[in-house]
Design an enzyme around this catalytic site. Sequence first.
Site, PDB file in Angstrom:
ATOM      1  N   VAL A  17       0.830  -1.206   0.000  1.00  0.00           N
ATOM      2  CA  VAL A  17       0.000   0.000   0.000  1.00  0.00           C
ATOM      3  C   VAL A  17       0.865   1.256   0.000  1.00  0.00           C
ATOM      4  CG1 VAL A  17      -1.740   1.317   1.266  1.00  0.00           C
ATOM      5  CG2 VAL A  17      -1.900  -1.173   1.153  1.00  0.00           C
ATOM      6  N   ARG A  48      11.468  -0.422   7.539  1.00  0.00           N
ATOM      7  CA  ARG A  48      12.288  -1.297   8.376  1.00  0.00           C
ATOM      8  C   ARG A  48      13.546  -1.760   7.659  1.00  0.00           C
ATOM      9  NH1 ARG A  48       8.294  -5.891  10.509  1.00  0.00           N
ATOM     10  NH2 ARG A  48       7.631  -5.757   8.343  1.00  0.00           N
ATOM     11  N   VAL A 134     -11.351   0.302   6.306  1.00  0.00           N
ATOM     12  CA  VAL A 134     -12.486  -0.596   6.090  1.00  0.00           C
ATOM     13  C   VAL A 134     -12.842  -0.622   4.613  1.00  0.00           C
ATOM     14  CG1 VAL A 134     -14.894  -1.109   6.654  1.00  0.00           C
ATOM     15  CG2 VAL A 134     -13.412  -0.066   8.379  1.00  0.00           C
ATOM     16  N   GLY A 136     -11.233  -1.144   1.768  1.00  0.00           N
ATOM     17  CA  GLY A 136     -10.362  -0.679   0.704  1.00  0.00           C
ATOM     18  C   GLY A 136     -10.846   0.577   0.011  1.00  0.00           C
ATOM     19  N   ILE A 138     -13.669   1.252  -1.332  1.00  0.00           N
ATOM     20  CA  ILE A 138     -15.092   1.564  -1.264  1.00  0.00           C
ATOM     21  C   ILE A 138     -15.320   2.758  -0.335  1.00  0.00           C
ATOM     22  CG2 ILE A 138     -17.387   0.691  -0.698  1.00  0.00           C
ATOM     23  CD1 ILE A 138     -16.260  -2.143  -1.047  1.00  0.00           C
ATOM     24  N   ASP A 203     -10.064  -9.975  11.224  1.00  0.00           N
ATOM     25  CA  ASP A 203     -10.020  -8.803  10.355  1.00  0.00           C
ATOM     26  C   ASP A 203     -11.408  -8.168  10.231  1.00  0.00           C
ATOM     27  OD1 ASP A 203      -8.581  -7.294   7.942  1.00  0.00           O
ATOM     28  OD2 ASP A 203     -10.509  -8.012   7.191  1.00  0.00           O
ATOM     29  N   LYS A 207     -13.123  -4.340  11.612  1.00  0.00           N
ATOM     30  CA  LYS A 207     -13.872  -3.443  10.736  1.00  0.00           C
ATOM     31  C   LYS A 207     -15.295  -3.231  11.266  1.00  0.00           C
ATOM     32  CE  LYS A 207     -11.123  -4.946   6.794  1.00  0.00           C
ATOM     33  NZ  LYS A 207     -11.066  -5.791   5.577  1.00  0.00           N
TER      34      LYS A 207
END
Length: 430
Positions: A17, A48, A134, A136, A138, A203, A207
């Site tokens: 991302v 990192r 939440v 992506g 949308i 996951d 959300k």
Amino acid sequence: MMRTRPLKVALLGCGVVGSEVARIMTTHADDLAARIGAPVELAGVAVRRPGKVREGIDPDLVATDATALVKRGDIDVVVEVIGGIEPARSLITTAFEHGASVVSANKALLAQDGAALHAAAEEHGRDLYYEAAVAGAIPLIRPLRESLAGDKVNRVLGIVNGTTNFILDKMDSTGAGYQEALDEATALGYAEADPTADVEGFDAAAKAAILAGIAFHTRVRLDDVYREGMSEVTAADFRSAAEMGCTIKLLAICERAADGASVTARVHPAMIPLSHPLASVRGAYNAVFVESDASGQLMFYGPGAGGSPTASAVLGDLVAVCRNRLNGATGPGESAYAALPVSPMGEVVTRYHISLDVADKPGVLAQVATVFAEHGVSIDTVRQQGKDGEASLVVVTHRASDASLTGTVEALRKLDTVRGVASIMRVEGE
């Protein structure tokens, strides 16, 4: 008139991302500047592994000291896409303390500590935006937080994890078993090497906590969300669902009680009618169905994960936060004025599909029906098949509380004629 001095952005994390965020900031720089009213400049990237080649990113911007980056004092916006609880939490609060607003995609952190982060943002007069946390690409957080701010949301029902939807869709369309469908999802890159967070509902639960909090103006933490994974869903469950004109989805469900006095948030597999809009959501796509007093029924649909879709949501927040920065304002913060209690799962009322293995002899159905009646659970339909002394009995109930259904099942297990409870699944979306 456009301001010539750029707004400076610090990027925390440069994985799938983060690298896409950096790419879009570079390739769409002119468009972003025109939309914001000032140029935006990538001022630093915390990673990192600094030695890794990152195409399109000036190596001089890359550093490993994220804390020093957010403490610089000249950073306008921090974009956090590293995930996890720490060091993300400390970095975000440090960013606020040193004058930066924050755009985050960190669903786990927001579900656990959203209230504290919002309080820190308010204390320092800064923005906290998290559309990418939440579903992506949308647009969902902003419609709930802003477009529906004058409405009363009663229910949010959705598919918010693409990996689980891919697996269940494959089981439905091909008749594959759970493990076979999971293996294919892994081979195609939809599932992680360790898929636990997805398939066990962690996951989706994070959300759901975020969505419930925004929808109901109530603080809902991850611990408040009932969670049930989908690893026990079988091909036989899909055959039973098909006989009812249903399919199976892993759903995040946030509801306001009928009397308006409490809310619930839960994640679990459920049968939904093929006529429901969510039943047609295929592959790794996400969709969220919102029901409110004035707007009625709304559906939000699209890709729920991946570098480009998630980066799109991040950049949308970045534009909004930068505009606020130029105007000397902040956007909407936490709205938790309702402070409604979150009811436990035992009080949730829904329909159930129960499959029992029973002895194939007279009187079994009467015994089972008696147990349901004694626990106040009304039966809608019953289907029985059997031979050679064994039989299956499928019971679909009218709406009942989870607590009453649990008591019913415990009593059924004590019957000599019941060999076992093959499956229990909720029926939603009616």
